[in-house]
Enzyme design. Sequence first.
Site, PDB file in Angstrom:
ATOM      1  N   PRO B 134      54.885 -11.162  58.692  1.00 15.56           N
ATOM      2  CA  PRO B 134      55.783 -11.655  57.642  1.00 15.56           C
ATOM      3  C   PRO B 134      55.059 -12.039  56.351  1.00 15.56           C
ATOM      4  O   PRO B 134      55.628 -12.750  55.527  1.00 15.56           O
ATOM      5  CB  PRO B 134      56.424 -12.886  58.305  1.00 15.56           C
ATOM      6  CG  PRO B 134      55.387 -13.373  59.253  1.00 15.56           C
ATOM      7  CD  PRO B 134      54.556 -12.196  59.674  1.00 15.56           C
ATOM      8  N   GLU B 135      53.839 -11.547  56.165  1.00 13.91           N
ATOM      9  CA  GLU B 135      53.042 -11.956  54.998  1.00 13.91           C
ATOM     10  C   GLU B 135      53.778 -11.777  53.676  1.00 13.91           C
ATOM     11  O   GLU B 135      53.803 -12.686  52.852  1.00 13.91           O
ATOM     12  CB  GLU B 135      51.712 -11.199  54.962  1.00 13.91           C
ATOM     13  CG  GLU B 135      50.667 -11.738  55.931  1.00 13.91           C
ATOM     14  CD  GLU B 135      50.717 -11.074  57.299  1.00 13.91           C
ATOM     15  OE1 GLU B 135      51.788 -10.541  57.672  1.00 13.91           O
ATOM     16  OE2 GLU B 135      49.692 -11.083  57.994  1.00 13.91           O
ATOM     17  N   VAL B 136      54.350 -10.572  53.439  1.00 19.48           N
ATOM     18  CA  VAL B 136      54.982 -10.361  52.126  1.00 19.48           C
ATOM     19  C   VAL B 136      56.125 -11.350  51.899  1.00 19.48           C
ATOM     20  O   VAL B 136      56.350 -11.784  50.778  1.00 19.48           O
ATOM     21  CB  VAL B 136      55.491  -8.909  51.894  1.00 19.48           C
ATOM     22  CG1 VAL B 136      54.339  -7.937  51.779  1.00 19.48           C
ATOM     23  CG2 VAL B 136      56.481  -8.471  52.941  1.00 19.48           C
TER      24      VAL B 136
END
Lengths: 241, 255
Positions: B134-136
């Site tokens: 879920p970085e972005v």
Amino acid sequence: MIVREHRGGVALIRLSRPDQRNALTPGAMADLVRAVRETTAGSLVLAGDGPVFCAGFDLKRCAEDAGAMPALLRGLSEAVIALRALPGPVVVAAHGAAIAGGCALLGGADVVVADRGCRLGYPVVRIGVSPAVSAPFLRGAVGDGPARAGMLDPGLVSGDEAARLGLVHELVESPDLVMPRALELAAALAAKPPWAVAATRAWLREIEDAEAGAERGLAASMSLVNGEEERRLLAAAVRRP
Amino acid sequence: MPGLVQLEVAGRIATLTLHRPEARNALSLDLLADLHARVDELAARADVTVLVVTGAGKAFCAGMDLKAVGSEDGLRHGLHRRLLQSLADFALKLRGLPMVSVARVNGAAIGGGCGLATVCDLAVTHCDSKMGFPEVDLGVCPAVVAPWLVRKIGAGRARRVLLCGGVMSGQRAWELGIVDRVVPTPADLDGAVAEVAGRLATGGPGAVRATKALLNDLDGSLDAATARRGAEVSAGVLETPEAQAMLRARLGGGA
């Protein structure tokens, strides 16, 4: 035949020559490249009007005008590179059919939406044309094995099969549902932090480095243009009803 | 202080356990230092042919310790850079081990945690584990894990997984090829891992080592320049005011 719109934070580019199944002329391809390069929205949807997304190059034009095929091949390479170079994600709404040059545009997509019955493929060796121009991008999208089969075998695959191969990523039941789903996905992507999305896209482009093979791919396709085999097979294809 | 990482060896199978359950085994500098040390020990163990990597408690690994990277102090001291470089170097080290590695994804494997599972040669999980990148969504860039995911599932699928963000079920992770085997419930995991590890342990150590080395060579696994550059790219994004504001808002520290 290239129509540009904005829907919220999403840019929409439509191929619009529905009576010719959105067959691409050199002029349309140049307009497409320009439209892509000028896109500034958070995400982009590439779609087609009428019964299908895109049936490929306008072969009648190619048979009549020796300058058309090279212009189209170069334009196709530029279009895919331009799509991949955008900071925002690209969603292709491939409804009905995405064939030859139309299928090659999928090489510039992050996400491809299609209907189950959609027909996809690169049946171009049959007309004496090499799909090498698309090879650097297709092998990244689906892997080397399927890319090899997809480019050497002139058969078409269904949306279902394309999804299994990884060429299509979201399937809907009917062609009319493709565009709404593509717009929905593009809106969700456009809502993400743009700096993070742009950095991730740039990094993926760097590590995949499909662009490194783009010149060689284009050169391989160009080497056949206007040769005896291509002229003969192309003329025969245009004569077929 | 008890170690943040435990290493046990039973016969030819070693088990490396991330042991910071109160923080869902989040990757802090200390935990990463322990991981480096334990894997350095393992590299010399010719008697071990299989390494199982897992997490203590409910989670496998919740990813980078965001508290460290989202604080002004941490940023000033370059904590985020050290953390990302340490993770990038650890991934290289884990991949470079002569034995086969199996991620036993017992629960959430998020961001860098999912990256660890991706670096292992094989991964096993259960249907309901939460996995993903879920970085972005958090305004940061999964540049350290990206090359590993590309090697594991191909550039096209990796592109979608990383750009679309979010988390997915273990079942979905299996469909995408992020894990190699999925079992119905957490209770089935030990049996499945024992079976896989037991089978892998029957391989001749020399044959396994040679095969893994070739695969690492072919797919550029040991390309240290790319791994380190990934840490640089990720750190660069983390340092932007936009990313910092988002992280602090999320951590409740005020933007």
